[in-house]
Write a protein that holds these residues in place. Structure first.
Motif, PDB file in Angstrom:
ATOM      1  N   MET A   1      66.017  43.555  48.547  1.00 60.37           N
ATOM      2  CA  MET A   1      66.402  41.805  49.000  1.00 60.37           C
ATOM      3  C   MET A   1      65.674  41.539  47.200  1.00 60.37           C
ATOM      4  SD  MET A   1      64.820  39.218  51.928  1.00 60.37           S
ATOM      5  CE  MET A   1      65.851  40.602  52.729  1.00 60.37           C
ATOM      6  N   THR A   2      66.226  40.416  47.353  1.00 65.74           N
ATOM      7  CA  THR A   2      66.195  39.766  45.965  1.00 65.74           C
ATOM      8  C   THR A   2      65.154  38.461  46.051  1.00 65.74           C
ATOM      9  OG1 THR A   2      68.275  39.980  45.264  1.00 65.74           O
ATOM     10  CG2 THR A   2      67.635  38.573  43.996  1.00 65.74           C
ATOM     11  N   SER A   3      64.339  38.966  45.817  1.00 65.49           N
ATOM     12  CA  SER A   3      63.151  37.783  45.505  1.00 65.49           C
ATOM     13  C   SER A   3      63.471  36.720  44.886  1.00 65.49           C
ATOM     14  CB  SER A   3      61.907  38.470  44.918  1.00 65.49           C
ATOM     15  OG  SER A   3      61.566  38.584  43.458  1.00 65.49           O
ATOM     16  N   GLU A   4      62.114  35.833  45.265  1.00 64.93           N
ATOM     17  CA  GLU A   4      62.786  34.397  44.970  1.00 64.93           C
ATOM     18  C   GLU A   4      62.472  34.541  43.423  1.00 64.93           C
ATOM     19  OE1 GLU A   4      60.230  31.526  47.153  1.00 64.93           O
ATOM     20  OE2 GLU A   4      61.276  32.073  48.966  1.00 64.93           O
ATOM     21  N   LEU A   5      61.675  35.854  43.290  1.00 67.84           N
ATOM     22  CA  LEU A   5      61.471  35.268  41.650  1.00 67.84           C
ATOM     23  C   LEU A   5      62.383  35.587  40.646  1.00 67.84           C
ATOM     24  CD1 LEU A   5      59.538  34.479  39.349  1.00 67.84           C
ATOM     25  CD2 LEU A   5      58.126  36.666  39.809  1.00 67.84           C
ATOM     26  N   GLU A   6      62.865  36.970  41.535  1.00 70.70           N
ATOM     27  CA  GLU A   6      63.809  36.793  40.576  1.00 70.70           C
ATOM     28  C   GLU A   6      64.994  36.530  40.372  1.00 70.70           C
ATOM     29  OE1 GLU A   6      64.080  42.225  41.793  1.00 70.70           O
ATOM     30  OE2 GLU A   6      63.806  40.971  43.110  1.00 70.70           O
TER      31      GLU A   6
ATOM     32  N   TRP B   1      56.120  38.029  44.528  1.00 68.22           N
ATOM     33  CA  TRP B   1      56.336  39.021  43.210  1.00 68.22           C
ATOM     34  C   TRP B   1      56.820  40.100  43.590  1.00 68.22           C
ATOM     35  CZ3 TRP B   1      54.788  36.733  39.071  1.00 68.22           C
ATOM     36  CH2 TRP B   1      54.211  35.393  38.658  1.00 68.22           C
ATOM     37  N   SER B   2      56.747  40.427  44.787  1.00 68.23           N
ATOM     38  CA  SER B   2      57.455  42.095  44.893  1.00 68.23           C
ATOM     39  C   SER B   2      57.983  43.033  43.982  1.00 68.23           C
ATOM     40  CB  SER B   2      57.419  42.571  46.235  1.00 68.23           C
ATOM     41  OG  SER B   2      58.207  41.735  46.977  1.00 68.23           O
ATOM     42  N   GLY B   3      59.070  41.599  43.856  1.00 63.00           N
ATOM     43  CA  GLY B   3      60.359  42.631  42.468  1.00 63.00           C
ATOM     44  C   GLY B   3      59.855  42.903  41.396  1.00 63.00           C
ATOM     45  N   LEU B   4      58.875  41.917  40.982  1.00 63.21           N
ATOM     46  CA  LEU B   4      59.080  42.061  39.014  1.00 63.21           C
ATOM     47  C   LEU B   4      57.691  43.506  39.133  1.00 63.21           C
ATOM     48  CD1 LEU B   4      59.515  39.031  37.917  1.00 63.21           C
ATOM     49  CD2 LEU B   4      60.811  41.013  37.485  1.00 63.21           C
ATOM     50  N   LEU B   5      56.361  42.798  40.513  1.00 61.55           N
ATOM     51  CA  LEU B   5      55.523  43.944  40.180  1.00 61.55           C
ATOM     52  C   LEU B   5      55.384  45.069  40.711  1.00 61.55           C
ATOM     53  CD1 LEU B   5      53.060  41.240  40.340  1.00 61.55           C
ATOM     54  CD2 LEU B   5      53.846  41.887  38.114  1.00 61.55           C
ATOM     55  N   GLY B   6      56.609  45.886  42.043  1.00 64.92           N
ATOM     56  CA  GLY B   6      56.863  46.782  42.468  1.00 64.92           C
ATOM     57  C   GLY B   6      55.675  46.585  43.859  1.00 64.92           C
TER      58      GLY B   6
ATOM     59  N   ARG C   1      53.003  45.953  46.728  1.00 61.49           N
ATOM     60  CA  ARG C   1      51.598  45.548  47.096  1.00 61.49           C
ATOM     61  C   ARG C   1      50.799  45.267  45.753  1.00 61.49           C
ATOM     62  NH1 ARG C   1      48.272  50.562  49.305  1.00 61.49           N
ATOM     63  NH2 ARG C   1      46.739  49.114  49.452  1.00 61.49           N
ATOM     64  N   PRO C   2      51.681  44.011  45.364  1.00 66.62           N
ATOM     65  CA  PRO C   2      51.040  43.079  44.732  1.00 66.62           C
ATOM     66  C   PRO C   2      49.667  42.479  44.764  1.00 66.62           C
ATOM     67  CG  PRO C   2      52.649  42.052  45.666  1.00 66.62           C
ATOM     68  CD  PRO C   2      52.556  43.297  45.759  1.00 66.62           C
ATOM     69  N   ARG C   3      48.522  42.223  44.315  1.00 63.29           N
ATOM     70  CA  ARG C   3      47.356  41.801  44.562  1.00 63.29           C
ATOM     71  C   ARG C   3      46.740  40.301  43.925  1.00 63.29           C
ATOM     72  NH1 ARG C   3      45.494  46.066  41.717  1.00 63.29           N
ATOM     73  NH2 ARG C   3      44.209  45.654  39.928  1.00 63.29           N
ATOM     74  N   LEU C   4      46.755  39.347  44.383  1.00 68.25           N
ATOM     75  CA  LEU C   4      46.030  37.779  43.659  1.00 68.25           C
ATOM     76  C   LEU C   4      45.004  38.433  42.578  1.00 68.25           C
ATOM     77  CD1 LEU C   4      46.676  34.890  43.719  1.00 68.25           C
ATOM     78  CD2 LEU C   4      45.047  34.591  45.454  1.00 68.25           C
ATOM     79  N   GLY C   5      45.260  37.616  41.241  1.00 65.02           N
ATOM     80  CA  GLY C   5      43.838  38.269  40.721  1.00 65.02           C
ATOM     81  C   GLY C   5      43.126  37.089  40.982  1.00 65.02           C
TER      82      GLY C   5
END
Length: 235
Positions: free
Chosen positions: A1-6, A139-144, A146-150
């Motif tokens: 599925m395409t993410s909103e960011l993509e 962000w998962s589509g770009l970061l892979g 389990r992204p986490r909030l920095g």
């Protein structure tokens, strides 16, 4: 599925203002970063030297603007920034490498490479953007996986204090001291007048009258965050 960011990345972009900076933290000698020194070492061309605008150049602070970059140096920080005339941001890297190749003895404790952008949006665009990307799923589509909030920062305007505007900012970051903990910063900024001769007095007045309220507010925010179910509590 395409993410909103993509999906957003694939859409046509509105014009933006973008620039870059390189910041070095260390123990510096501001006086040495003079345009004439750069010219003597062929880091700045003679023709560019003629168009340099020097704001200050002494033992404590140096700042000048050249055609394609701005240089600023204090005893603790060196910063090189692009301008509208910068052909490519790689010029900043190359100039920094050239300078510190000659000044290799300079103690440097950190390097920061930064891009900054101002993006025009439709009415309500910022709220939509912020609401969309506060979710890590976006962000998962770009970061892979389990992204986490920095980090997270929120702010608001407060009622003026004696005619001086105030802002409140709360920043949450991962703790460097407690594994899995949170680092909380509550900042209240009072913008006092800068007229000659009154800045210090007005600042001290603002500090005296606003201190207790600011500390109370900060304590309430920190306590409230600690009690929030999303925070949990370390044992």
């Amino acid at each position: 599925m395409t993410s909103e960011l993509e999906s957003a990345a694939a859409a046509p972009l509105a014009p933006i203002l973008r620039w870059a900076t390189i910041v070095l933290d260390g123990q510096l000698n501001p006086a040495i970063y003079h345009p004439s020194w750069l010219t003597a070492h062929e880091l700045l061309r003679a023709g560019e030297m003629d168009r340099v605008r020097i704001e200050q150049a002494d033992a404590d602070f140096t700042r000048f603007e050249a055609i394609w970059f701005t240089l600023e140096a204090s005893r603790k920080e060196f910063e090189l920034s692009s301008t509208a005339a910068t052909t490519t941001v790689h010029q900043l890297r190359d100039l920094t490498l050239g300078i510190f190749k000659l000044l290799s003895h300079t103690p440097i404790s950190a390097v920061t490479m930064r891009q900054i952008a101002q993006c025009p949006l439709d009415v309500g665009g910022w709220e939509s953007l912020a609401n969309s990307f506060s979710s890590l799923d976006a962000w998962s589509g770009l970061l892979g996986d389990r992204p986490r909030l920095g980090g997270l920062s929120v702010c608001r305007d407060l009622p003026d204090l004696g005619g001086s505007p105030r802002t409140l900012e709360v920043t949450l970051e991962p703790s460097a001291l407690f594994d899995g903990g949170a680092y909380i910063i509550v900042s209240e900024r009072i913008y006092v007048g800068e007229a000659p001769g009154q800045g210090a007095n007005e600042a001290m007045d603002a500090l005296s009258s606003g201190w207790l309220e600011a500390m109370r507010r900060a304590s309430e925010i920190v306590d409230g965050l600690q009690r929030h179910p999303a925070m949990g509590r370390g044992r």
